[in-house]
Scaffold this motif. Sequence first.
Motif, PDB file in Angstrom:
ATOM      1  N   ARG A 131      -8.760  14.765   5.293  1.00 14.50           N
ATOM      2  CA  ARG A 131      -8.063  15.805   5.322  1.00 14.50           C
ATOM      3  C   ARG A 131      -6.330  15.278   5.976  1.00 14.50           C
ATOM      4  NH1 ARG A 131      -6.141  17.833  10.070  1.00 14.50           N
ATOM      5  NH2 ARG A 131      -7.613  16.734  11.469  1.00 14.50           N
ATOM      6  N   VAL A 132      -6.488  14.094   6.824  1.00 10.53           N
ATOM      7  CA  VAL A 132      -5.162  13.610   7.367  1.00 10.53           C
ATOM      8  C   VAL A 132      -4.504  12.700   6.177  1.00 10.53           C
ATOM      9  CG1 VAL A 132      -4.259  11.632   8.814  1.00 10.53           C
ATOM     10  CG2 VAL A 132      -6.190  13.210   9.658  1.00 10.53           C
ATOM     11  N   LEU A 133      -5.104  12.065   5.362  1.00  9.34           N
ATOM     12  CA  LEU A 133      -4.384  11.413   4.185  1.00  9.34           C
ATOM     13  C   LEU A 133      -3.918  12.351   3.081  1.00  9.34           C
ATOM     14  CD1 LEU A 133      -6.597   8.346   3.535  1.00  9.34           C
ATOM     15  CD2 LEU A 133      -4.423   8.580   5.120  1.00  9.34           C
ATOM     16  N   LYS A 134      -4.709  13.658   2.888  1.00  8.19           N
ATOM     17  CA  LYS A 134      -4.129  14.685   2.012  1.00  8.19           C
ATOM     18  C   LYS A 134      -2.824  15.310   2.354  1.00  8.19           C
ATOM     19  CE  LYS A 134      -5.855  18.840  -0.436  1.00  8.19           C
ATOM     20  NZ  LYS A 134      -6.942  20.132  -0.368  1.00  8.19           N
ATOM     21  N   LYS A 135      -2.546  15.365   3.862  1.00 14.14           N
ATOM     22  CA  LYS A 135      -1.135  15.986   4.276  1.00 14.14           C
ATOM     23  C   LYS A 135      -0.242  14.863   3.822  1.00 14.14           C
ATOM     24  CE  LYS A 135      -3.080  18.271   8.286  1.00 14.14           C
ATOM     25  NZ  LYS A 135      -2.953  18.530   9.876  1.00 14.14           N
ATOM     26  N   HIS A 136      -0.463  13.716   3.628  1.00 15.94           N
ATOM     27  CA  HIS A 136       0.677  12.733   3.357  1.00 15.94           C
ATOM     28  C   HIS A 136       0.401  12.391   1.802  1.00 15.94           C
ATOM     29  CE1 HIS A 136       0.020  11.682   7.451  1.00 15.94           C
ATOM     30  NE2 HIS A 136       1.067  11.142   7.523  1.00 15.94           N
ATOM     31  N   GLY A 137      -0.065  13.236   1.236  1.00 18.32           N
ATOM     32  CA  GLY A 137      -0.071  13.053  -0.304  1.00 18.32           C
ATOM     33  C   GLY A 137      -0.937  12.147  -1.009  1.00 18.32           C
ATOM     34  N   PRO A 139       4.794   5.230   4.969  1.00 21.28           N
ATOM     35  CA  PRO A 139       4.149   5.892   6.048  1.00 21.28           C
ATOM     36  C   PRO A 139       3.120   5.186   6.721  1.00 21.28           C
ATOM     37  CG  PRO A 139       4.163   7.387   4.296  1.00 21.28           C
ATOM     38  CD  PRO A 139       4.551   5.983   3.610  1.00 21.28           C
ATOM     39  N   ILE A 140       2.957   5.465   8.131  1.00 18.71           N
ATOM     40  CA  ILE A 140       2.170   4.516   9.150  1.00 18.71           C
ATOM     41  C   ILE A 140       1.288   5.740   9.756  1.00 18.71           C
ATOM     42  CG2 ILE A 140       1.945   2.880  10.721  1.00 18.71           C
ATOM     43  CD1 ILE A 140       4.499   1.580   9.753  1.00 18.71           C
ATOM     44  N   ILE A 141       0.223   5.461   9.937  1.00 20.83           N
ATOM     45  CA  ILE A 141      -0.475   6.532  10.985  1.00 20.83           C
ATOM     46  C   ILE A 141      -1.097   5.301  12.155  1.00 20.83           C
ATOM     47  CG2 ILE A 141      -2.439   7.755  11.201  1.00 20.83           C
ATOM     48  CD1 ILE A 141      -2.393   8.416   8.403  1.00 20.83           C
ATOM     49  N   SER A 142      -0.724   5.617  13.356  1.00 18.74           N
ATOM     50  CA  SER A 142      -1.127   4.879  14.426  1.00 18.74           C
ATOM     51  C   SER A 142      -2.197   5.447  15.372  1.00 18.74           C
ATOM     52  CB  SER A 142       0.001   4.296  14.970  1.00 18.74           C
ATOM     53  OG  SER A 142      -0.317   3.440  16.239  1.00 18.74           O
ATOM     54  N   LEU A 143      -3.356   4.958  15.427  1.00 23.02           N
ATOM     55  CA  LEU A 143      -4.262   5.177  16.521  1.00 23.02           C
ATOM     56  C   LEU A 143      -3.918   4.514  17.727  1.00 23.02           C
ATOM     57  CD1 LEU A 143      -7.273   5.882  14.157  1.00 23.02           C
ATOM     58  CD2 LEU A 143      -5.438   7.802  14.459  1.00 23.02           C
ATOM     59  N   THR A 144      -3.763   5.057  18.740  1.00 25.62           N
ATOM     60  CA  THR A 144      -3.791   4.101  20.111  1.00 25.62           C
ATOM     61  C   THR A 144      -4.003   4.810  21.402  1.00 25.62           C
ATOM     62  OG1 THR A 144      -2.551   2.346  21.011  1.00 25.62           O
ATOM     63  CG2 THR A 144      -1.248   4.057  20.164  1.00 25.62           C
ATOM     64  N   PRO A 145      -4.778   4.457  22.311  1.00 28.56           N
ATOM     65  CA  PRO A 145      -4.926   5.484  23.485  1.00 28.56           C
ATOM     66  C   PRO A 145      -3.544   5.812  24.193  1.00 28.56           C
ATOM     67  CG  PRO A 145      -6.807   3.840  23.286  1.00 28.56           C
ATOM     68  CD  PRO A 145      -5.614   3.333  22.392  1.00 28.56           C
ATOM     69  N   PRO A 195       0.942  -1.092  -0.096  1.00 29.51           N
ATOM     70  CA  PRO A 195       0.005   0.047  -0.066  1.00 29.51           C
ATOM     71  C   PRO A 195       0.946   1.217  -0.031  1.00 29.51           C
ATOM     72  CG  PRO A 195       0.083  -0.878   2.009  1.00 29.51           C
ATOM     73  CD  PRO A 195       0.687  -2.083   1.317  1.00 29.51           C
ATOM     74  N   ASP A 196       0.245   2.279  -0.250  1.00 27.18           N
ATOM     75  CA  ASP A 196       0.999   3.892  -0.189  1.00 27.18           C
ATOM     76  C   ASP A 196       1.043   4.407   1.169  1.00 27.18           C
ATOM     77  OD1 ASP A 196       1.112   3.630  -3.062  1.00 27.18           O
ATOM     78  OD2 ASP A 196      -0.362   5.079  -3.297  1.00 27.18           O
ATOM     79  N   ILE A 197       0.080   3.908   2.061  1.00 28.20           N
ATOM     80  CA  ILE A 197       0.069   4.057   3.486  1.00 28.20           C
ATOM     81  C   ILE A 197      -0.534   3.155   4.150  1.00 28.20           C
ATOM     82  CG2 ILE A 197      -2.122   5.585   3.526  1.00 28.20           C
ATOM     83  CD1 ILE A 197      -0.340   7.708   5.120  1.00 28.20           C
ATOM     84  N   MET A 198      -0.205   3.024   5.488  1.00 28.85           N
ATOM     85  CA  MET A 198      -1.007   1.966   6.339  1.00 28.85           C
ATOM     86  C   MET A 198      -1.563   2.618   7.564  1.00 28.85           C
ATOM     87  SD  MET A 198       2.045  -1.011   6.131  1.00 28.85           S
ATOM     88  CE  MET A 198       3.533   0.263   6.269  1.00 28.85           C
ATOM     89  N   ILE A 199      -2.669   2.384   7.915  1.00 30.85           N
ATOM     90  CA  ILE A 199      -3.290   2.767   9.240  1.00 30.85           C
ATOM     91  C   ILE A 199      -3.474   1.846  10.098  1.00 30.85           C
ATOM     92  CG2 ILE A 199      -5.493   4.012  10.239  1.00 30.85           C
ATOM     93  CD1 ILE A 199      -5.741   5.028   7.339  1.00 30.85           C
ATOM     94  N   GLU A 200      -3.135   1.765  11.310  1.00 33.46           N
ATOM     95  CA  GLU A 200      -3.438   0.897  12.452  1.00 33.46           C
ATOM     96  C   GLU A 200      -4.146   1.447  13.652  1.00 33.46           C
ATOM     97  OE1 GLU A 200      -0.119  -0.867  14.587  1.00 33.46           O
ATOM     98  OE2 GLU A 200       0.989   0.832  14.723  1.00 33.46           O
ATOM     99  N   SER A 201      -5.278   0.966  14.054  1.00 28.97           N
ATOM    100  CA  SER A 201      -5.906   1.262  15.094  1.00 28.97           C
ATOM    101  C   SER A 201      -5.691   0.227  16.245  1.00 28.97           C
ATOM    102  CB  SER A 201      -7.452   1.235  14.788  1.00 28.97           C
ATOM    103  OG  SER A 201      -8.229   1.456  15.911  1.00 28.97           O
ATOM    104  N   GLY A 202      -5.134   0.773  17.036  1.00 24.34           N
ATOM    105  CA  GLY A 202      -4.380  -0.291  18.226  1.00 24.34           C
ATOM    106  C   GLY A 202      -3.048  -0.738  18.004  1.00 24.34           C
ATOM    107  N   ALA A 203      -2.074  -0.014  18.865  1.00 26.56           N
ATOM    108  CA  ALA A 203      -0.777  -0.230  18.612  1.00 26.56           C
ATOM    109  C   ALA A 203      -0.094  -1.065  19.716  1.00 26.56           C
ATOM    110  CB  ALA A 203       0.122   0.904  18.481  1.00 26.56           C
ATOM    111  N   PHE A 204      -0.703  -0.985  20.946  1.00 27.32           N
ATOM    112  CA  PHE A 204      -0.280  -1.607  22.187  1.00 27.32           C
ATOM    113  C   PHE A 204       1.351  -0.874  22.636  1.00 27.32           C
ATOM    114  CE2 PHE A 204       0.828  -5.567  24.832  1.00 27.32           C
ATOM    115  CZ  PHE A 204       0.202  -4.898  26.058  1.00 27.32           C
ATOM    116  N   LYS A 205       2.227  -1.951  22.501  1.00 23.96           N
ATOM    117  CA  LYS A 205       3.718  -1.874  22.691  1.00 23.96           C
ATOM    118  C   LYS A 205       4.501  -1.320  21.346  1.00 23.96           C
ATOM    119  CE  LYS A 205       4.261  -4.577  26.767  1.00 23.96           C
ATOM    120  NZ  LYS A 205       5.122  -5.546  27.510  1.00 23.96           N
TER     121      LYS A 205
END
Length: 449
Positions: free
Chosen positions: A245-251, A203-209, A178-188
Motif C-alpha cells: 500500500r505504501v509503495l503504491k502511493k509512490h507509484g 524518493p526516500i521513506i524513513s522509519l525512525t522512532p 533504485p526507484d525508491i529507498m527505504i531506511e529503517s533507523g535515521a538518527f539525526k
Amino acid sequence: MLDRAFSARRTQPHSLFDVPTSSAVSDVSPDAESADLLADESKTKKSHLYVLASNYMSGLGLVKSPCLCLSLCLLLIVFILFSLMLNSRSFVCLSSYDPISRASFFGLDGLDSDFGSLGVPWCRSKQGKTVEWTSKDLVKGLEEFVPIYETRPIKNNMHGMGFDHSFGLWFIVQWLRPDIMIESGAFKGHSTWVMRQAMPDTPIISLTPRHPEKYLKKGPAYVDENCTYFAGKDFVDFGSVDWERVLKKHGISDFSKVLVFFDDHQNELKRLKQALKAGFNHLIFEDNYDTGTGDHYSLRQICDQFYIRGGGHSCFKDSDEARIRSKRKKFWEKAVDIDELCGPHEAWWGVRGELRDNFNHNNTPISYGEHFQNSRFVESILDVYWELPPAAGPSLTHQTRYDPARAPTPIVEDGRYRMFKRLGLDRLERSVFNGYTQMVYLQISKPET
C-alpha cells in the motif's frame, strides 16, 4: 529496466540491479594506483646510502682487509634485506601515535593474516554470484565521495555512521540507482543525507522512532524535503508496514527496484525474514557486527560457522586461538578474547551464545542447533553477499577499533600513503574512520524448490 549511469566509470551502461554470475571485485590496480605505489617506494630508496658508505670505507682503507671486507659485505646484505622488508607492501607502516612497533608486538601473527578460524567468514550464496563493481570502481568512488563528505551537515556524527559506511552507502546507492529507498533507523539524518547525495531526486521513506527534526533543537541534523517520515507519533516498525500500500502511493509496483537500508540495531535474521516476506530483494545492513561484538544478532555472526572458510571458533582457553585473541585484544578495541567470546557450554555464536534484539533489551539464549539452522536458512535465500572493505589500512587511518584480521582487505592498503593523500583521505579527521562494523550488501530471493 533503467540504464545505469555511474559518472564516467563504466564503458557500457548497466541495467538496474543486474548482478552477473561471473566473479567481480577483482584486485584490479588502476594506473594511478601503480604510479602511487612506485612513488611511495621511491621515497624510501636507500641505494645512494650504500654508495656513500662504500666510498667512505674505501677512503678509510677498511676494504683492504679481506676478512673485514667480507664482514662489511654481510652487514650490507642484512641492511638491504631489512630495507626491502620495510618497503614491502605487506609490511604495515608504524603509526606515529604508537610508540611500540606493531610488527614486533604481534610477531609472526601479523596484522591482517588469515588465522584459519580467526579469518574473515563469508555467507555462502546459492549460485556463487557476486557484485559487478571492482576495486578500481571503489577507488574512483572514493575520489569522488571525499569532497562530498566534507560538505556533510553533521560534522560530528557520534554514535552514527563514520566515513567508511557513509562511502559504502553512497557508492551502492549510486551504483544500483533504485526507484525508491527505504531506511529503517535515521538518527539525526546523516544516512538520509548520504542517500540524497547519491540520488538527488529519488524518493526516500524513513522509519525512525524519533524524528530527526527533534535533534535540530540541540545541534546539527538533516531533514529531507523529499522524504516520507514514519517517525515520532507516526512511527511504524519495518515489519508492521503494509509495504504494498505504501509503495503504491509512490507509484512503485516492482519491488526489485527498491533498496532497503537497515541501521536500526535489530536482529538481522528477523529483518531478513521480514524483507523476504514483503518481497524486497536488495538490502544493506549497516552494523553487521562480528562474532562476540555488538548489540544484536548479525549476519556475520550467523555465517561464522565451522564449515565456512575463516569461520568457526574454539572456546578452549589453552588453544592457539585463545593465545592469538588475547594478544590482539591488547591493541584492537573491538577484538574479543575467549572470556568475552564464549558463554555457557562453550557457546560462541552471537554474543556469548545469545540472540540479542530490541536494542539489547532481549537477550535470548540459543542452542548451536538453532544457530546452525539459521545459517542454512540464510544460505537458502542468499544470492549475493558483499562486505564493504575499510576505506584504508589502519596505519593510514590510525583506527584502533576493528581488528583488521576480521575485515576484508582495505580499498587503499597500508603503505600506500601517496594514494591515500591523492584521494583526499588525509584531509579527514582520524575519528571518522573509527566506526567500521562490516557493512554488508545483500541480494536475496525465495528458497529454490
